[in-house]
Design an enzyme around this catalytic site. Structure first.
Site, PDB file in Angstrom:
ATOM      1  N   ASP A  24       0.830  -1.201   0.000  1.00 64.52           N
ATOM      2  CA  ASP A  24       0.000   0.000   0.000  1.00 64.52           C
ATOM      3  C   ASP A  24       0.859   1.243   0.000  1.00 64.52           C
ATOM      4  O   ASP A  24       1.796   1.359   0.778  1.00 64.52           O
ATOM      5  CB  ASP A  24      -0.906   0.009   1.236  1.00 64.52           C
ATOM      6  CG  ASP A  24      -1.769   1.250   1.318  1.00 64.52           C
ATOM      7  OD1 ASP A  24      -2.237   1.726   0.263  1.00 64.52           O
ATOM      8  OD2 ASP A  24      -1.962   1.753   2.432  1.00 64.52           O
ATOM      9  N   ASP A  81       0.598   5.165   0.852  1.00 60.21           N
ATOM     10  CA  ASP A  81      -0.284   5.939   1.718  1.00 60.21           C
ATOM     11  C   ASP A  81      -1.400   6.578   0.909  1.00 60.21           C
ATOM     12  O   ASP A  81      -1.158   7.255  -0.087  1.00 60.21           O
ATOM     13  CB  ASP A  81       0.531   7.012   2.447  1.00 60.21           C
ATOM     14  CG  ASP A  81      -0.251   7.612   3.578  1.00 60.21           C
ATOM     15  OD1 ASP A  81      -0.980   6.868   4.245  1.00 60.21           O
ATOM     16  OD2 ASP A  81      -0.135   8.826   3.781  1.00 60.21           O
ATOM     17  N   GLU A  89      -5.180  11.178   4.389  1.00 65.44           N
ATOM     18  CA  GLU A  89      -4.628  12.530   4.292  1.00 65.44           C
ATOM     19  C   GLU A  89      -5.224  13.478   5.327  1.00 65.44           C
ATOM     20  O   GLU A  89      -4.529  14.320   5.874  1.00 65.44           O
ATOM     21  CB  GLU A  89      -4.792  13.093   2.880  1.00 65.44           C
ATOM     22  CG  GLU A  89      -4.013  12.339   1.819  1.00 65.44           C
ATOM     23  CD  GLU A  89      -2.537  12.175   2.130  1.00 65.44           C
ATOM     24  OE1 GLU A  89      -1.952  12.976   2.886  1.00 65.44           O
ATOM     25  OE2 GLU A  89      -1.949  11.209   1.614  1.00 65.44           O
ATOM     26  N   ARG A 113       7.670  18.972   2.953  1.00 59.98           N
ATOM     27  CA  ARG A 113       6.447  19.775   2.877  1.00 59.98           C
ATOM     28  C   ARG A 113       6.479  20.903   3.919  1.00 59.98           C
ATOM     29  O   ARG A 113       6.148  22.049   3.622  1.00 59.98           O
ATOM     30  CB  ARG A 113       5.252  18.855   3.109  1.00 59.98           C
ATOM     31  CG  ARG A 113       3.928  19.413   2.714  1.00 59.98           C
ATOM     32  CD  ARG A 113       2.853  18.325   2.767  1.00 59.98           C
ATOM     33  NE  ARG A 113       3.164  17.273   1.809  1.00 59.98           N
ATOM     34  CZ  ARG A 113       3.175  15.970   2.096  1.00 59.98           C
ATOM     35  NH1 ARG A 113       2.855  15.540   3.298  1.00 59.98           N
ATOM     36  NH2 ARG A 113       3.489  15.088   1.178  1.00 59.98           N
TER      37      ARG A 113
END
Length: 83
Positions: A9, A11, A18, A55
């Site tokens: 998987d 994310d 999220e 980020r």
């Protein structure tokens, strides 16, 4: 017993996580007293930046372009703490 298969998987592929990530970022920002709040549209835009630390660093430079770290590792340490 022999496994019949494996599930790999990325994310957000099998479960939309999220919003939970966004809430966790916002909690970390609040705990550090930054006054940042990533709403849905902003976070969606920030998802173009791969990686949580990357980020945060991108956003930091975006909203505080005038702030420079006196210690070369200070920004990286703060980002690591937040992440």
């Amino acid at each position: 017993m022999t496994p019949l298969g494996f599930i790999f998987d990325f994310d957000g592929t099998l479960a939309d996580t999220e919003d939970a990530h966004r809430a966790a970022f916002n909690q970390a920002f609040a705990e550090q007293g930054l006054g940042w709040d990533w709403d849905g549209p902003l976070y969606t835009r920030l998802l173009e930046i791969s990686g949580g630390r990357e980020r945060i660093t991108h956003y930091w430079r975006e909203v505080h372009a005038d702030v420079r770290a006196l210690d070369a590792g200070a920004l990286a340490d703060t980002v690591r703490t937040l992440h």
